[in-house]
Scaffold this motif. Structure first.
Motif, PDB file in Angstrom:
ATOM      1  N   ASN A 165       5.276  13.262   2.593  1.00 17.79           N
ATOM      2  CA  ASN A 165       3.945  13.834   2.445  1.00 17.79           C
ATOM      3  C   ASN A 165       3.450  14.215   3.835  1.00 17.79           C
ATOM      4  O   ASN A 165       3.403  13.376   4.738  1.00 17.79           O
ATOM      5  CB  ASN A 165       3.009  12.810   1.793  1.00 17.79           C
ATOM      6  CG  ASN A 165       1.625  13.364   1.496  1.00 17.79           C
ATOM      7  OD1 ASN A 165       0.972  13.949   2.355  1.00 17.79           O
ATOM      8  ND2 ASN A 165       1.178  13.164   0.261  1.00 17.79           N
ATOM      9  N   LYS A 166       3.059  15.470   4.017  1.00 21.96           N
ATOM     10  CA  LYS A 166       2.707  15.951   5.353  1.00 21.96           C
ATOM     11  C   LYS A 166       1.414  15.356   5.879  1.00 21.96           C
ATOM     12  O   LYS A 166       1.058  15.597   7.046  1.00 21.96           O
ATOM     13  CB  LYS A 166       2.619  17.470   5.358  1.00 21.96           C
ATOM     14  CG  LYS A 166       1.495  18.054   4.514  1.00 21.96           C
ATOM     15  CD  LYS A 166       1.462  19.558   4.614  1.00 21.96           C
ATOM     16  CE  LYS A 166       0.308  20.168   3.804  1.00 21.96           C
ATOM     17  NZ  LYS A 166       0.281  21.627   3.908  1.00 21.96           N
ATOM     18  N   ALA A 167       0.715  14.582   5.043  1.00 22.89           N
ATOM     19  CA  ALA A 167      -0.518  13.943   5.501  1.00 22.89           C
ATOM     20  C   ALA A 167      -0.391  12.424   5.574  1.00 22.89           C
ATOM     21  O   ALA A 167      -1.395  11.728   5.700  1.00 22.89           O
ATOM     22  CB  ALA A 167      -1.675  14.331   4.578  1.00 22.89           C
ATOM     23  N   VAL A 168       0.850  11.916   5.493  1.00 25.90           N
ATOM     24  CA  VAL A 168       1.097  10.473   5.577  1.00 25.90           C
ATOM     25  C   VAL A 168       2.136  10.220   6.652  1.00 25.90           C
ATOM     26  O   VAL A 168       3.266  10.711   6.550  1.00 25.90           O
ATOM     27  CB  VAL A 168       1.586   9.904   4.233  1.00 25.90           C
ATOM     28  CG1 VAL A 168       1.913   8.419   4.383  1.00 25.90           C
ATOM     29  CG2 VAL A 168       0.543  10.118   3.150  1.00 25.90           C
TER      30      VAL A 168
ATOM     31  N   PRO B  53      -6.672  11.647   7.354  1.00 23.52           N
ATOM     32  CA  PRO B  53      -7.286  10.334   7.124  1.00 23.52           C
ATOM     33  C   PRO B  53      -6.310   9.169   7.157  1.00 23.52           C
ATOM     34  O   PRO B  53      -6.688   8.052   7.519  1.00 23.52           O
ATOM     35  CB  PRO B  53      -7.918  10.495   5.736  1.00 23.52           C
ATOM     36  CG  PRO B  53      -8.164  11.955   5.596  1.00 23.52           C
ATOM     37  CD  PRO B  53      -7.009  12.614   6.296  1.00 23.52           C
ATOM     38  N   ALA B  54      -5.044   9.394   6.778  1.00 19.49           N
ATOM     39  CA  ALA B  54      -4.071   8.308   6.785  1.00 19.49           C
ATOM     40  C   ALA B  54      -3.472   8.068   8.161  1.00 19.49           C
ATOM     41  O   ALA B  54      -2.698   7.117   8.341  1.00 19.49           O
ATOM     42  CB  ALA B  54      -2.957   8.599   5.782  1.00 19.49           C
TER      43      ALA B  54
ATOM     44  N   GLY C  17       8.621  20.898  17.783  1.00 14.71           N
ATOM     45  CA  GLY C  17       9.420  20.937  16.563  1.00 14.71           C
ATOM     46  C   GLY C  17       8.569  21.220  15.345  1.00 14.71           C
ATOM     47  O   GLY C  17       7.410  21.654  15.452  1.00 14.71           O
ATOM     48  N   ASP C  18       9.112  20.948  14.155  1.00 14.49           N
ATOM     49  CA  ASP C  18       8.438  21.303  12.911  1.00 14.49           C
ATOM     50  C   ASP C  18       7.653  20.165  12.285  1.00 14.49           C
ATOM     51  O   ASP C  18       7.092  20.340  11.199  1.00 14.49           O
ATOM     52  CB  ASP C  18       9.477  21.801  11.895  1.00 14.49           C
ATOM     53  CG  ASP C  18       9.995  23.186  12.250  1.00 14.49           C
ATOM     54  OD1 ASP C  18       9.262  23.926  12.923  1.00 14.49           O
ATOM     55  OD2 ASP C  18      11.133  23.493  11.860  1.00 14.49           O
ATOM     56  N   ALA C  19       7.606  19.003  12.914  1.00 11.67           N
ATOM     57  CA  ALA C  19       6.870  17.865  12.372  1.00 11.67           C
ATOM     58  C   ALA C  19       5.520  17.724  13.054  1.00 11.67           C
ATOM     59  O   ALA C  19       5.326  18.188  14.196  1.00 11.67           O
ATOM     60  CB  ALA C  19       7.671  16.587  12.546  1.00 11.67           C
ATOM     61  N   GLY C  20       4.583  17.075  12.358  1.00 12.76           N
ATOM     62  CA  GLY C  20       3.336  16.690  12.989  1.00 12.76           C
ATOM     63  C   GLY C  20       3.496  15.364  13.715  1.00 12.76           C
ATOM     64  O   GLY C  20       4.387  14.576  13.399  1.00 12.76           O
TER      65      GLY C  20
ATOM     66  N   ILE D 108       0.840  -1.199   0.000  1.00 12.73           N
ATOM     67  CA  ILE D 108       0.000   0.000   0.000  1.00 12.73           C
ATOM     68  C   ILE D 108       0.875   1.249   0.000  1.00 12.73           C
ATOM     69  O   ILE D 108       1.819   1.356   0.789  1.00 12.73           O
ATOM     70  CB  ILE D 108      -0.922   0.030   1.237  1.00 12.73           C
ATOM     71  CG1 ILE D 108      -1.832  -1.205   1.248  1.00 12.73           C
ATOM     72  CG2 ILE D 108      -1.740   1.314   1.267  1.00 12.73           C
ATOM     73  CD1 ILE D 108      -2.846  -1.258   0.151  1.00 12.73           C
ATOM     74  N   LEU D 109       0.549   2.194  -0.874  1.00 14.34           N
ATOM     75  CA  LEU D 109       1.178   3.512  -0.865  1.00 14.34           C
ATOM     76  C   LEU D 109       0.111   4.540  -0.510  1.00 14.34           C
ATOM     77  O   LEU D 109      -0.770   4.852  -1.322  1.00 14.34           O
ATOM     78  CB  LEU D 109       1.779   3.831  -2.239  1.00 14.34           C
ATOM     79  CG  LEU D 109       2.924   2.926  -2.707  1.00 14.34           C
ATOM     80  CD1 LEU D 109       3.383   3.332  -4.100  1.00 14.34           C
ATOM     81  CD2 LEU D 109       4.085   2.969  -1.727  1.00 14.34           C
ATOM     82  N   ASP D 110       0.158   5.037   0.725  1.00 14.17           N
ATOM     83  CA  ASP D 110      -0.775   6.085   1.150  1.00 14.17           C
ATOM     84  C   ASP D 110      -0.397   7.388   0.459  1.00 14.17           C
ATOM     85  O   ASP D 110       0.783   7.752   0.387  1.00 14.17           O
ATOM     86  CB  ASP D 110      -0.718   6.256   2.665  1.00 14.17           C
ATOM     87  CG  ASP D 110      -1.168   5.003   3.399  1.00 14.17           C
ATOM     88  OD1 ASP D 110      -2.331   4.618   3.236  1.00 14.17           O
ATOM     89  OD2 ASP D 110      -0.338   4.413   4.119  1.00 14.17           O
ATOM     90  N   LEU D 111      -1.405   8.123  -0.021  1.00 15.73           N
ATOM     91  CA  LEU D 111      -1.136   9.315  -0.823  1.00 15.73           C
ATOM     92  C   LEU D 111      -1.589  10.609  -0.166  1.00 15.73           C
ATOM     93  O   LEU D 111      -1.430  11.689  -0.743  1.00 15.73           O
ATOM     94  CB  LEU D 111      -1.789   9.170  -2.204  1.00 15.73           C
ATOM     95  CG  LEU D 111      -1.311   7.945  -3.009  1.00 15.73           C
ATOM     96  CD1 LEU D 111      -1.985   7.917  -4.364  1.00 15.73           C
ATOM     97  CD2 LEU D 111       0.194   7.937  -3.154  1.00 15.73           C
ATOM     98  N   GLY D 112      -2.179  10.531   1.011  1.00 19.01           N
ATOM     99  CA  GLY D 112      -2.442  11.755   1.763  1.00 19.01           C
ATOM    100  C   GLY D 112      -3.628  12.566   1.300  1.00 19.01           C
ATOM    101  O   GLY D 112      -3.569  13.799   1.271  1.00 19.01           O
ATOM    102  N   GLY D 113      -4.718  11.905   0.926  1.00 17.30           N
ATOM    103  CA  GLY D 113      -5.953  12.629   0.635  1.00 17.30           C
ATOM    104  C   GLY D 113      -5.889  13.526  -0.589  1.00 17.30           C
ATOM    105  O   GLY D 113      -6.208  14.716  -0.513  1.00 17.30           O
TER     106      GLY D 113
END
Length: 964
Positions: free
Chosen positions: A678-681, A617-618, A702-705, A549-554
């Motif tokens: 990807n900032k949503a994965v 969502p991911a 820090g700068d990451a989610g 699976i490759l999550d693509l971040g919506g």
């Protein structure tokens, strides 16, 4: 007839099988992928493989004496049948007409040529099996080479010649092929209730005289199985005795035959000793054997388990004990094994393989579109949860199959997490997962590719069939574009690669294998198919079996493009190097979700400053916390059972490389490197932390989610992340007199989902040697990334090189622990009477489809095997050894010394500088004893080429060449 992807696979197969159920007629020599006669084996889980004959200890050389001892010892067919049922086997393969067991036939035969019994052991066994629904298959060998290995001739050519009315030498392959062909026919006439033949490799006489077509004509309901060779007309291909996997029980990692082909894994249950009884009561490793049994079922492979009956037919005590154990261990989980298929492949199902916190397992699925699935946890996690990719199935209920206990679970971000696990079986904890089916995938996709092989077009990527596939035609990079028809939500891309290669570099019977699966990739999306922008994902895909699976971040787009930059296979395996085959590509617009929260979700923790919750969502729980540059995220109840060092995993997101600051219980902050993608994965990084017993406080900024945390015990100190080190040149290096200079390069590649830091790569040399070139360093390496360096190594001046080993060493840290990987480069002085010496396995040579195998007695400990042609042996004219840059000082005739191993009589074709091949005939006994033969060859001053090949029959194995 076409097998289609879930959810339409099962109805199609059922309909097709119903339509052809009565068509058990002779068929042409083509791939018999699915046929009604196979159904009983497809419904099976296992078989019992019995090597039992005249050479069973104590060895007999007289046929009548062996038969007398068998009968007087109390042999009875019912014992074998009952033991098979205890083992969970629904069929028996009887190997008595075996090259290493004396070529005995356990039935009364009218055909002279080798031992035949008066008592009909085969007929009795078939009848006993029928009474208890255990089928019997007969093993047949192709090989006469061991006809006199005891000093006594076991094949009677004179008697068979008189029978045939012509001279026939049974010790030759054609003569033995004729003899065994007659035996096939005799068995077909005498035993209509036999289930089929299990054939050990090929014989050219059989092929030339249509043996398999004759079997199909005479006994169309019988199965044909071949060992280690995928012969098209056969029903089954068997993969023999695979070892070296991690975990050791995961046999399918080394399999090379894609579904829906019927595949066996044949292996010994005793962990030591021969395939037949050698006089010892060898142990059976229950952990390894049960793991193989379940792992094979998780790939729809049949476990053909070999046990070693004594002369009287009984098994040694430890094998009997294991069978008795299986008779009680299997029934509580029987529903997950019989009448199911392996999950994560063409039959649907969640993702098998490595899961969280050291867990590993497989999936089996029901045949109703995988609505019911079984999660087999073969290696338990170090925590109380199991977390795995759900592959789009919406889960409605989870229970422990052995106890019936209903389990808590959570589902989001593409993962199913089973919670609160406290009861574990010693070998296989099975969870029954009930689903509402697979959701979120789009139909009607169209596919195009920048390269495709004739007969394997891009349209095969989206046709729902696993009987055809797309092939890149050996070209990389390559791009695959999917057209959704109109702009739609795009959550992830699902990739079913063809399971035609092992998952890692290995050699099977001297044939090189490697993972022909996607390594480096980029994914783009577009609304118009022309403007693609920057990748929405880029990285390395795991070289693992099953759907990836490759999550693509919506995303929201009409077109999705997968660009494959490279595959995992190395150049040492040319059959797989830069080759790519994909069965299906699918696109999903959403993830299934359910109620239930995971522990340590970021969105449920304390936030300060600009820290905020964002929809993701991911991510686990469909949310993450961002804005931590000027804010903090604090966990105040991270519990540990005792004070000590733990593995802290942070699931984080970032568009570009950055860092997170992690503070544990007020200690100085730890800076954690976060990769950009990807900032949503979410991606994961683990680090060692010291925790107190009870509650602990962890603060992040820090700068990451941040998606979530997970805490687990540290892995065992013996654990070393899987990495591959390659050194060029490889193989023992032979050098001349005086000071010598070697140019050496090395590459370290990380093959596992770990993070390495503080890396260094360099050669180490003995006193007096010098190194030109720096130590190569890197801060961090992740999955698929490499560290590469080159150096010039120079021996001491004014003297000859002595025997020296030059280690190339990579050092790195993982979870704070220091590890090293070393590959030595051996250097040896060339004999004074030689002007050139090189090992056959040297990386400077080209070997085509031949392979390198270990050989303790050979120079350098290795040799090249499977050289030459001969379709009956499964080899190919493309298997050769080409020595390039064979440099000599002057133009003249030299003596070429060839070091080789061979069993029997074989020959090389030796071609010098592309000229006319010269046949070099050799003979020997055993494949582990090196011999030397010499032949004159004309060479020119400077560089030459010498090729060893045989375009018609197999050649000897090659150890080394030298020139004098």
């Amino acid at each position: 007839m076409r097998l289609r992807a879930t959810p339409v696979l099962t109805p199609v197969v059922a309909l097709v099988l119903a339509m052809v159920a009565g068509l058990l007629t002779a068929l042409p020599a083509r791939a018999e992928v699915v046929h009604p006669r196979q159904q009983w084996l497809r419904d099976s889980t296992a078989g019992l493989f019995l090597h039992w004959g005249m050479f069973t200890a104590p060895r007999h050389l007289d046929c009548a004496a062996w038969e007398r001892d068998v009968t007087e010892g109390g042999w009875t067919p019912g014992y074998w049948v009952d033991q098979a049922r205890d083992l969970g086997a629904s069929y028996i393969v009887l190997a008595t007409f075996h090259s290493a067991l004396g070529y005995a036939r356990p039935w009364p035969s009218a055909i002279p040529g080798s031992c035949a019994t008066r008592r009909d052991f085969l007929g009795e066994l078939v009848k006993a099996g029928q009474a208890k629904n255990v089928r019997i298959m007969l093993y047949m060998t192709d090989d006469p080479q061991w006809h006199d290995n005891t000093g006594v001739e076991m094949l009677d050519s004179a008697a068979y010649s008189a029978y045939k009315g012509r001279q026939v030498d049974l010790t030759t392959r054609p003569g033995f092929g004729m003899y065994s062909y007659d035996l096939f026919v005799e068995v077909m006439e005498k035993y209509p209730d036999l289930a089929g033949f299990w054939i050990d490799n090929e014989n050219e006489y059989w092929q030339q005289n249509g043996l398999y077509e004759e079997v199909r004509k005479r006994r169309p309901s019988w199965l044909l199985s071949n060992n280690n060779t995928d012969t098209p007309i056969m029903d089954t291909v068997s993969n023999e005795q695979k070892t070296g996997m991690t975990p050791a029980y995961d046999y399918p990692q080394a399999a090379w035959t894609p579904m829906p082909r019927l595949v066996e894994a044949d292996y010994k249950l005793p962990t030591t000793g021969d395939w037949w009884y050698d006089g010892g009561d060898h142990p059976v490793d229950a952990r390894l054997s049960t793991g193989r049994y379940i792992a094979n079922a998780g790939s729809s492979m049949k476990s053909l388990m070999a046990e070693t009956p004594m002369v009287n037919g009984r098994f040694p005590p430890q094998q009997e004990a294991f069978n008795a154990f299986m008779s009680t261990w299997v029934p509580p989980i029987q529903e997950s094994l019989r009448g199911t298929e392996g999950g994560g492949y063409l039959y649907g199902g969640m993702q098998p393989g490595f899961w969280n916190d050291g867990a590993h397992g497989v999936i089996t699925v029901s045949r109703d579109g995988a609505r019911t699935q079984y999660v087999h946890v073969l290696t338990r996690p170090s925590t109380d949860v199991v977390r795995l990719r759900d592959n789009g199935y919406r889960v409605t209920r989870v229970s422990d199959l052995r106890t019936g206990e209903r389990m808590r679970f959570s589902q989001s971000g593409g993962y199913l997490t089973i919670l609160g696990l406290t009861r574990w079986d010693d070998y296989d904890t099975v969870f029954k997962v009930e689903t509402a089916g697979r959701q979120g995938f789009y139909d009607g996709l169209k596919a195009t590719a920048t390269s495709e092989k004739a007969g394997h077009p891009a349209t095969a990527l989206v046709d729902g069939s696993f009987e055809d596939y797309w092939d890149s035609d050996g070209r990389l990079p390559v791009s695959l574009t999917l057209d959704l028809g109109r702009p739609k939500k795009v959550a992830y891309l699902a990739v079913n690669q063809r399971e035609w290669s092992s998952t890692y570099a290995r050699a099977t019977f001297g044939r090189p294998e490697d993972s022909a699966r996607i390594k480096d990739y980029r994914v783009y999306v577009s609304d118009d198919g022309r403007r693609w922008g920057t990748p929405v994902r880029a990285g390395a895909m795991r070289g693992a079996r099953g759907m990836q699976i490759l999550d693509l971040g919506g995303q929201h787009a009409r077109y999705v493009k997968l660009e494959v930059l490279d595959t995992w296979a190395g150049a040492q395996a040319p059959r797989f190097h830069r080759k790519l085959q994909i069965d299906e590509l699918q696109v999903a617009g959403s993830y299934p979700t359910s109620r239930g929260d995971l522990p340590l979700e970021a969105e449920r923790q304390q936030r300060t400053g600009t820290a905020r919750i964002e929809r993701c969502p991911a991510c686990s729980g469909t949310a993450q916390v961002s804005g931590l540059r000027n804010g903090t995220l604090t966990y105040r109840d991270v519990t540990a059972p005792a004070q000590g060092e733990y593995r802290l995993q942070i699931d984080h997101t970032a568009a570009t490389p950055t860092t997170l600051s992690v503070t544990v219980n007020g200690a100085p902050p730890i800076q954690v490197r976060v990769p950009g993608d990807n900032k949503a994965v979410p991606a994961s990084t683990a680090l060692p932390v010291t925790l107190n017993a009870g509650a602990n406080t962890i603060t992040l900024s820090g700068d990451a989610g941040v998606d979530r945390l997970a805490v687990a015990p540290m892995p065992p100190t013996s654990y070393v992340p899987k990495a591959t080190m390659t050194v060029d040149p490889s193989g023992l290096q032979w050098v001349g007199a005086g000071q010598q200079t070697l140019r050496v390069s090395a590459t370290l590649r990380l093959d596992s989902d770990d993070v390495l830091d503080q890396l260094a790569l360099a050669p180490a040399v003995p006193e007096g040697w010098t190194v030109q070139g720096e130590t190569i360093t890197a801060d961090t390496v992740r999955l698929g990334q490499t560290l590469t360096g080159s150096w010039t190594l120079t021996s001491p001046p004014g003297k000859d090189v002595s025997a020296t080993d030059l280690p190339i060493t990579a050092s790195f840290r993982s979870l704070g622990r220091r590890h090293t990987v070393t590959s030595p480069l051996g250097v040896r002085p060339r004999p004074a009477d030689r002007v050139f010496t090189r090992e056959a396995e040297d990386s400077r040579n080209k070997i085509g489809e031949a392979g390198i195998t270990n050989c303790a007695a050979c120079s350098g400990g290795q040799k090249v095997r499977n050289i030459g042609g001969g379709p009956d042996q499964g080899s190919t004219p493309d298997a050769y050894v080409l020595f390039e840059d064979v440099t000599v000082p002057e133009t003249r005739t030299y003596t070429l010394y060839i070091d080789f191993t061979v069993n029997g009589n074989r020959s090389y074709a030796v071609t010098v500088n592309g000229g006319t091949p010269v046949e070099v005939k050799v003979s020997g006994v055993g494949n582990n004893t090196p011999y030397t033969v010499s032949v004159p060859v004309p060479l020119k001053a400077g560089a030459n080429t010498i090729k060893f090949h045989n375009d018609t029959t197999p050649a000897p194995d090659l150890d080394r060449i030298s020139l004098g």
